[in-house]
Design a protein around this motif. Structure first.
Motif, PDB file in Angstrom:
ATOM      1  N   SER A  47       0.831  -1.203   0.000  1.00  0.00           N
ATOM      2  CA  SER A  47       0.000   0.000   0.000  1.00  0.00           C
ATOM      3  C   SER A  47       0.872   1.262   0.000  1.00  0.00           C
ATOM      4  O   SER A  47       0.555   2.239  -0.678  1.00  0.00           O
ATOM      5  N   PHE A  48       1.995   1.220   0.728  1.00  0.00           N
ATOM      6  CA  PHE A  48       2.907   2.382   0.694  1.00  0.00           C
ATOM      7  C   PHE A  48       3.427   2.620  -0.717  1.00  0.00           C
ATOM      8  O   PHE A  48       3.454   3.756  -1.215  1.00  0.00           O
ATOM      9  N   PHE A  51       0.671   4.041  -3.082  1.00  0.00           N
ATOM     10  CA  PHE A  51       0.427   5.464  -2.812  1.00  0.00           C
ATOM     11  C   PHE A  51       1.588   6.300  -3.331  1.00  0.00           C
ATOM     12  O   PHE A  51       1.396   7.351  -3.933  1.00  0.00           O
ATOM     13  N   SER A  52       2.801   5.822  -3.045  1.00  0.00           N
ATOM     14  CA  SER A  52       3.980   6.577  -3.400  1.00  0.00           C
ATOM     15  C   SER A  52       4.049   6.771  -4.916  1.00  0.00           C
ATOM     16  O   SER A  52       4.345   7.854  -5.410  1.00  0.00           O
ATOM     17  N   LEU A  55       1.363   9.275  -5.967  1.00  0.00           N
ATOM     18  CA  LEU A  55       1.664  10.644  -5.573  1.00  0.00           C
ATOM     19  C   LEU A  55       2.954  11.141  -6.222  1.00  0.00           C
ATOM     20  O   LEU A  55       3.311  12.304  -6.060  1.00  0.00           O
ATOM     21  N   GLN A  57       6.090  10.392  -5.436  1.00  0.00           N
ATOM     22  CA  GLN A  57       7.041  10.767  -4.385  1.00  0.00           C
ATOM     23  C   GLN A  57       7.930   9.575  -4.082  1.00  0.00           C
ATOM     24  O   GLN A  57       7.623   8.463  -4.484  1.00  0.00           O
ATOM     25  N   ASP A  59       8.817   9.206  -0.658  1.00  0.00           N
ATOM     26  CA  ASP A  59       8.615   8.988   0.790  1.00  0.00           C
ATOM     27  C   ASP A  59       8.083   7.592   1.089  1.00  0.00           C
ATOM     28  O   ASP A  59       8.551   6.910   1.997  1.00  0.00           O
ATOM     29  N   GLY A  60       7.110   7.170   0.310  1.00  0.00           N
ATOM     30  CA  GLY A  60       6.498   5.869   0.535  1.00  0.00           C
ATOM     31  C   GLY A  60       7.479   4.740   0.287  1.00  0.00           C
ATOM     32  O   GLY A  60       7.494   3.745   1.009  1.00  0.00           O
TER      33      GLY A  60
ATOM     34  N   ILE B 139       7.891   8.011  10.218  1.00  0.00           N
ATOM     35  CA  ILE B 139       9.038   7.100  10.143  1.00  0.00           C
ATOM     36  C   ILE B 139       9.777   7.075  11.471  1.00  0.00           C
ATOM     37  O   ILE B 139      10.054   6.006  12.024  1.00  0.00           O
ATOM     38  N   SER B 188       0.092   3.799   6.652  1.00  0.00           N
ATOM     39  CA  SER B 188       0.147   3.841   5.190  1.00  0.00           C
ATOM     40  C   SER B 188      -1.084   4.564   4.644  1.00  0.00           C
ATOM     41  O   SER B 188      -0.995   5.307   3.672  1.00  0.00           O
ATOM     42  N   TYR B 191      -0.569   8.230   5.128  1.00  0.00           N
ATOM     43  CA  TYR B 191       0.337   8.729   4.085  1.00  0.00           C
ATOM     44  C   TYR B 191      -0.416   8.903   2.776  1.00  0.00           C
ATOM     45  O   TYR B 191      -0.248   9.902   2.075  1.00  0.00           O
ATOM     46  N   GLY B 192      -1.262   7.938   2.456  1.00  0.00           N
ATOM     47  CA  GLY B 192      -2.000   8.014   1.205  1.00  0.00           C
ATOM     48  C   GLY B 192      -2.936   9.212   1.150  1.00  0.00           C
ATOM     49  O   GLY B 192      -3.061   9.862   0.121  1.00  0.00           O
ATOM     50  N   THR B 197       4.694  12.066   5.322  1.00  0.00           N
ATOM     51  CA  THR B 197       4.810  11.352   6.585  1.00  0.00           C
ATOM     52  C   THR B 197       4.993  12.319   7.750  1.00  0.00           C
ATOM     53  O   THR B 197       5.115  11.888   8.887  1.00  0.00           O
TER      54      THR B 197
END
Lengths: 102, 489
Positions: A47-48, A51-52, A55, A57, A59-60, B139, B188, B191-192, B197
Motif C-alpha cells: 500500500s505504501f 500510494f507513493s 503521488l 514521491q 517517501d512511501g 518514520i 500507510s 500517508y495516502g 509522513t
C-alpha cells in the motif's frame, strides 16, 4: 501503474492484510502465526508503494524500506525466542504455551 | 555538518545517538575487557555514565530553549522536535532507567544471567523511547516504537532456561508485532490521504476530510488499536499480565514504567497532533477503552495471588485513568495525563522493586503470601510498600492522589459526570485489592524465610522512589510546574 488503477492495489493490499489478520487469529502454530505477521507487513509495503507511485514521491518507497528492516529485525528476534520456547517445551503449538492462567 | 545533518539536527538528536553508543560500549566492554565476575560492576558504571551524559545534555537543551525563548526546536526538516513535551518524557526515561538498572544488579546475580547484554538492551531501548517522545514523523515514530519493543521482547525472555519467561516473551512478541502491523497499516493510509509522513502535514489533510470519511476512519481505527495495545489498555491488554508475570521482575518494572510512558508519549503526539481533528471518530473508542480498562483491570486484580500479576492488572486500570484525561481533552486533562504518568512512574517502579528485593536464591517471593509478616522482618520495606500501595490506590497525602485529582477535575470541568462516577467507583475496588497485600504484610503471621536480598542499589532505588512518591503528594508544586512545561508544544 499505467494499466491498473490505484484502487486495485489498495484492494489487493487490504485483502492480503485481512488474510494476515485472519491467520494470526485462527492459526495454531507459532511459526505460521509469525508468518502471518510478515504477510501483514508486506501488505503494508504494497500500500505504501502504491500510494507513493500515485503521488509521484519517494517517501512511501523509503517507508517500505524501513518496514522491511523492521520486519527483518523482528524475524531475527522472533525466531530466536521461538527457538528457546521449542527448546524448553518441544512443541510449537500455541495451546501448549499457556502455563500462566488467570 | 552537511545540508542533511546540520548543527541543530545534531544538537537535538545527540542523546539518542549517545544512548545507543553507550549501549554498544557496554556490550563491547562485556566481551573484551571485563569477562570476569568481579568486573561486572563496571558495566553498571558505563550505563550510569551514559545516563549522566544524557541527563546533562537534556539539562542544557532545556536551558537553551528557555534562554532563547523558543517553544520548540525543529530538526531533520520536521522529523524530530525538541520541546517541553519531549524533554519532560525524556527526564522520566532517564530516571526510570537509572533506578531500574541499579536495582537489577543483585537480581541478575541471583538469576545467574549476563549483565552486559541486559544493560546494553536497556540503553538501546531508551534510545527508542527518545524517538517516541521527540518524533514528529511517521518514520521516526515507527522506528522508535520498534527499537524499544524489540529490546523489550528480548528482555522479557531474558531468563532463557525458564518456561515462564519464554512464554511471556513469545506472547509479548506475537501480540506486539501484530499491533505494530495494524498501526503501520494505518500509517500507510494516513500517508495516502495526506501525501506526507510529517505529522504537521497529515494534520492539515485530516482536518480537510469529512469526519466519517471511510479511509480516515479505517486509518484512525487501526492506529487506535495499535496504540491501545502498546499502552496495554483493555480490550487489547491480554499480553500484559502474562508478560509482566513471566518477565524478570526488574524488566517488569521497566516495561510497566518506561515502555508505558513512552507509548503514552506516542499516543499523545498522535491524538493531540495530526489526529486531533478526527476527535469525533476516536473519542468513543477511547471512552470505551478507558471504561473497559478500569473495569477489567480492577475486577481481575481482586482474585490474583501473584503480586506481579496483580500489579499488571492495576497498571491496566491506570492506563484507563490516564486515557480519561485525553477523553476530557481540555488543558487540565492534558496536564493531568502528564502528572499522572510522572506519578505512576515512581510509585509503580517502587512497588516492583520491593518485589525485586523479595527475590532470594531459595525463594521466588512473588506471591502475596511471601509478604506475610514483612513488617516484623523488614519494617522499612513494609512501610515503603505501604506508601506505594496507598499511592497506587490514590489516597492522600501520597502522589497517586494528585494524579487522580487532576483527571477527575478535568472530567468534571468538561461535564463527563458519569465517567467520573465510574472512575471513582473503581477507586474503591482498587483499595480492596491493594489492602490484601497490606493485610498480608502487617497482619499475617511471618513464615520462616531467608533475609531479603538488599544491596545499596536496591536501597537507593527504593529510597528515591519512596521519597518522591511522598514529596509529590505533600508538596506537588514543582512537579506540577514540570508537567505544565510539557504542554508547551
Amino acid at each position: 501503474m499505467e494499466g491498473a488503477p490505484l484502487s486495485w492495489y489498495l484492494i489487493l493490499s487490504a485483502i492480503l492484510f485481512a488474510l494476515g489478520v485472519a491467520g494470526f487469529l485462527f492459526r495454531r502454530n507459532i511459526i505460521t502465526v509469525f508468518m502471518c505477521i510478515e504477510l501483514m507487513l508486506n501488505a503494508v509495503n504494497l500500500s505504501f508503494i502504491a500510494f507513493s507511485h500515485k503521488l509521484n514521491q519517494v517517501d512511501g518507497h523509503i517507508y517500505a524500506f524501513f518496514v522491511m528492516v523492521v520486519a527483518a529485525a523482528e524475524a531475527a528476534v522472533g525466531l530466536a525466542i521461538i527457538l528457546t520456547v521449542f527448546k524448553n517445551r518441544a512443541s510449537l503449538a500455541i495451546d501448549d504455551v499457556s502455563s500462566m492462567k488467570y | 555538518m552537511s545540508e542533511f545533518y546540520t548543527a541543530t539536527d545534531h544538537y537535538v538528536v545527540v542523546p539518542a545517538i549517545m544512548l545507543a553508543l553507550f549501549g554498544c560500549a557496554v556490550l563491547l566492554f562485556d566481551f573484551w575487557m571485563f569477562p570476569q565476575a568481579r568486573h561486572r560492576k563496571y558495566l553498571l558504571l558505563v550505563l550510569i555514565g551514559g545516563e549522566i551524559f544524557t541527563g546533562v545534555h537534556l539539562w542544557r537543551q532545556g536551558n537553551f530553549l528557555s534562554a532563547q525563548g523558543l517553544s520548540e526546536l525543529v530538526a531533520f526538516r520536521g522529523s524530530l522536535v525538541l520541546d517541553g513535551f519531549s524533554l519532560f518524557f525524556n527526564w522520566i526515561f532517564v530516571a526510570a532507567t537509572i533506578i531500574v538498572a541499579i536495582a537489577s544488579y543483585r537480581y541478575l546475580e541471583i538469576e545467574g544471567e549476563h549483565h552486559g547484554e541486559y544493560y546494553g538492551l536497556i540503553l538501546v531501548a531508551q534510545s527508542g523511547m527518545f524517538f517516541l517522545a521527540a518524533g514528529t514523523d511517521l518514520i521516526t515514530l515507527f522506528i522508535g516504537v520498534e527499537l524499544m519493543a524489540l529490546c523489550f521482547y528480548v528482555m522479557v525472555g531474558f531468563l532463557r532456561g525458564q518456561k515462564r519467561s519464554n512464554e511471556a516473551a513469545i506472547k509479548y512478541l506475537l501480540l506486539g508485532a501484530f499491533s505494530s502491523g495494524l498501526m503501520v497499516y494505518g500509517f500507510s493510509l494516513l500517508y495516502g490521504l495526506s501525501g506526507s509522513t510529517k505529522l504537521s502535514v497529515i494534520g492539515q489533510a485530516v482536518a480537510a476530510r469529512e469526519p466519517w470519511d471511510p479511509m480516515l476512519f479505517l486509518a484512525i481505527a487501526t492506529i487506535s488499536v495499535g496504540l491501545l495495545f502498546k499502552v496495554s489498555a483493555a480490550p487489547f491488554h491480554m499480553w500484559a499480565p502474562d508478560a509482566y508475570e513471566g518477565a524478570p521482575t526488574t524488566v517488569t518494572a521497566y516495561l510497566a514504567v518506561g515502555s508505558k510512558a513512552a507509548s503514552f508519549a506516542f499516543l499523545m503526539r498522535m491524538y493531540l497532533g495530526p489526529l486531533s481533528e478526527g476527535r469525533p471518530t476516536w473519542e468513543p473508542l477511547l471512552i470505551g477503552a478507558a471504561v473497559l480498562s478500569m473495569t477489567i483491570g480492577n475486577i481481575a486484580a481482586v482474585t490474583q495471588s501473584n503480586v506481579k500479576r496483580l500489579l499488571a492488572y492495576s497498571s491496566i486500570s491506570h492506563a484507563g485513568y490516564i486515557l480519561l484525561g485525553l477523553v476530557a481533552g481540555n488543558q487540565t486533562g492534558i496536564k493531568g495525563m502528564a502528572v499522572y504518568i510522572l506519578v505512576y512512574a515512581f510509585m509503580t517502579m517502587g512497588a516492583f522493586i520491593v518485589v525485586v528485593a523479595l527475590r532470594r536464591k531459595e525463594l521466588i517471593g512473588e506471591d502475596i503470601d511471601d509478604m506475610a509478616g514483612l513488617i516484623h522482618k523488614s519494617p522499612g520495606y513494609a512501610v515503603l510498600m505501604l506508601i506505594f500501595l496507598l499511592s497506587l490506590a490514590g489516597i492522600p497525602p501520597t502522589a497517586g492522589f494528585i494524579g487522580k485529582y487532576y483527571i477527575f477535575l478535568a472530567l468534571l470541568e468538561t461535564g463527563h459526570y458519569v465517567l467520573a462516577a465510574v472512575a471513582a467507583l473503581y477507586v474503591a475496588v482498587a483499595i480492596y485489592y491493594y489492602f490484601r497485600i497490606v493485610r498480608s504484610m502487617f497482619v499475617s503471621e511471618a513464615a520462616e524465610t531467608p533475609p531479603l536480598a538488599t544491596t545499596v542499589g536496591v536501597r537507593v532505588a527504593l529510597a528515591v522512589t519512596g521519597v518522591l512518591t511522598l514529596v509529590m503528594g505533600v508538596y506537588p508544586e514543582p512537579f506540577l510546574r514540570l508537567a505544565q512545561s510539557s504542554l508547551t508544544r
